[in-house]
Design a protein around this motif. Structure first.
Motif, PDB file in Angstrom:
ATOM      1  N   LEU A 273      13.294 -21.285 -11.432  1.00  0.00           N
ATOM      2  CA  LEU A 273      13.963 -20.532 -10.339  1.00  0.00           C
ATOM      3  C   LEU A 273      12.849 -19.031 -10.338  1.00  0.00           C
ATOM      4  N   ALA A 274      12.352 -18.715 -11.494  1.00  0.00           N
ATOM      5  CA  ALA A 274      11.909 -17.409 -11.502  1.00  0.00           C
ATOM      6  C   ALA A 274      10.445 -17.600 -10.734  1.00  0.00           C
ATOM      7  N   LEU A 275       9.730 -18.843 -10.751  1.00  0.00           N
ATOM      8  CA  LEU A 275       8.806 -18.966  -9.878  1.00  0.00           C
ATOM      9  C   LEU A 275       8.791 -19.140  -8.361  1.00  0.00           C
ATOM     10  N   GLY A 276       9.897 -19.825  -7.971  1.00  0.00           N
ATOM     11  CA  GLY A 276      10.431 -19.811  -6.452  1.00  0.00           C
ATOM     12  C   GLY A 276      10.702 -18.343  -6.485  1.00  0.00           C
ATOM     13  N   ALA A 277      11.455 -17.649  -6.943  1.00  0.00           N
ATOM     14  CA  ALA A 277      11.783 -16.217  -6.641  1.00  0.00           C
ATOM     15  C   ALA A 277      10.504 -15.351  -6.290  1.00  0.00           C
ATOM     16  N   GLN A 278       9.461 -15.546  -7.182  1.00  0.00           N
ATOM     17  CA  GLN A 278       8.515 -14.747  -7.230  1.00  0.00           C
ATOM     18  C   GLN A 278       7.557 -14.975  -6.052  1.00  0.00           C
ATOM     19  N   ARG A 279       7.590 -16.328  -5.457  1.00  0.00           N
ATOM     20  CA  ARG A 279       7.074 -16.696  -4.227  1.00  0.00           C
ATOM     21  C   ARG A 279       7.579 -16.069  -2.985  1.00  0.00           C
ATOM     22  N   VAL A 280       8.747 -16.016  -3.009  1.00  0.00           N
ATOM     23  CA  VAL A 280       9.466 -15.103  -1.812  1.00  0.00           C
ATOM     24  C   VAL A 280       9.142 -13.689  -1.855  1.00  0.00           C
ATOM     25  N   LEU A 281       9.328 -13.179  -3.066  1.00  0.00           N
ATOM     26  CA  LEU A 281       8.795 -11.674  -3.190  1.00  0.00           C
ATOM     27  C   LEU A 281       7.500 -11.566  -2.580  1.00  0.00           C
TER      28      LEU A 281
END
Length: 363
Positions: A273-281
């Protein structure tokens, strides 16, 4: 005239024994003699049921390596009326955490069990089908990470099959259980963010009707950290996800940003989840950690190599595997043994996603 090597001596290593053309059978007594311990200690190291001092254990393992000793597990299991195989049932093997956990189990089982690894995809019907297949006396015991079945249901379905649960589903006092303190671990992660001066901390990974599983426990720890810091709960920043994959994290982060509620940190309930979130950021031009600090959970290998590298709660996966297999072997040997609940330790790995700098050693 050259004398023959003494059995159990360093000279009696595989190379010397093979040089004569015939490989002498090596027994547990040979290993014990070379390691300077009793055969019982060698047995304890191989079986992993009785704790052995680290130095002694390493000395025995080195003797096993030098002598190329291979326990005759087939004969031993035949005498005991067992197969020597155990089932490891995990939700999703393509989720990095479970893939790494499976590897830890394979390493912990070496020389003790042969593992049959199955996945359920987190579906109740598949959990039932896999348990029925393995429970038909194909294996001596089962280690299971259930997402749907309760311990009481497992007790009825498996009857006399030795079972150890791993993960967050409660054992209800019916079977051995190995888990991490998810509430404490989640609280540690959020307290780390609050200690950096962040005050609007989002949470990604809540799920409706999660029962007492991972989502609820980590959400509880998140809320406890806010309350302990004198901050109100922030339901507008609690983002539900249908699963725990990278795309779920990316979709959740996009929804948070589009919702307009300000936040300066996010706690994700796993690293995917965190890696997906970082990509959008990154795609939105939001800097990590300068604008938004990010913490994940599971400390998978990928978290060390993302840009920025991901701060993450690190459960001791090796310890989970060792403890679960030790409890299972204990249960196989003594079905009437008292039920044990083992809590495995964790630590927070601080990396660039919260510190803004490279952590020496990468861990």
């Amino acid at each position: 005239m050259t004398s023959a090597p003494v059995p159990g001596s360093p000279a009696d290593c595989p190379a010397q024994r093979r040089s004569g053309g015939i490989r002498r059978s090596v027994g547990m007594k040979d290993v014990a003699a070379l390691a300077g311990v009793s055969p019982k200690t060698v047995s304890n190291v191989i079986n992993g049921v009785v704790p052995v001092a680290t130095a002694t254990r390493e000395r025995v393992r080195e003797a096993i390596r030098l002598l190329d000793y291979r326990p005759n597990t087939s004969a031993r299991n035949l005498r005991r009326g067992r197969t020597g195989m155990v089932g490891l049932i995990l939700p999703e093997l393509d989720v990095p955490y479970f893939a790494e956990l499976a590897r830890c189990f394979l390493e912990a089982a070496e020389g003790r069990f042969t593992l049959l690894i199955e996945q359920t995809l987190g579906e109740r019907a598949r959990e039932e089908a896999v348990l029925d297949a393995l429970g038909a006396q194909v294996v001596d015991g089962i280690v299971l990470s259930p997402l749907n079945l309760r311990a009481s249901e497992l007790a009825v379905r498996l009857r006399d099959m030795p079972v150890v649960l791993i993960g967050e589903r409660p054992s209800e006092g019916l079977t051995d259980h190995v888990a991490v303190d998810n509430v404490r671990a989640a609280r540690d992660a959020v307290e780390h963010l609050l200690g950096l001066g962040r005050r609007r901390v989002a949470a990604i990974g809540a799920q409706p009707d999660a029962g007492v599983g991972t989502p609820l426990l980590r959400l509880t720890g998140y809320r406890e950290a806010l309350r302990a810091a004198g901050l109100p709960e922030q339901p507008e920043l609690e983002c539900e996800t249908p699963g725990y994959h990278r795309q779920d994290g990316a979709s959740a982060m996009a929804a948070l940003l589009d919702g307009g509620e300000p936040f300066d940190a996010v706690f994700c309930f796993n690293d995917a989840l965190a890696l997906g979130a970082q990509r959008v950021l990154h795609e939105r031009g939001i800097r990590v950690p300068e604008d938004v600090a990010v913490v994940g959970f599971d400390d998978v290998d990928e978290s060390r190599f993302s840009v920025p590298s991901l701060s993450s709660v690190s459960p001791d996966k090796d310890a989970i595997a060792r403890e679960a297999l030790s409890l299972l072997q204990r249960r196989i040997e003594d079905p009437a043994a008292p039920v044990r609940e083992a809590v495995i330790g964790h630590r927070l790995r601080v990396r660039e996603s919260t510190s803004g700098r490279t952590v020496r050693g990468g861990r």
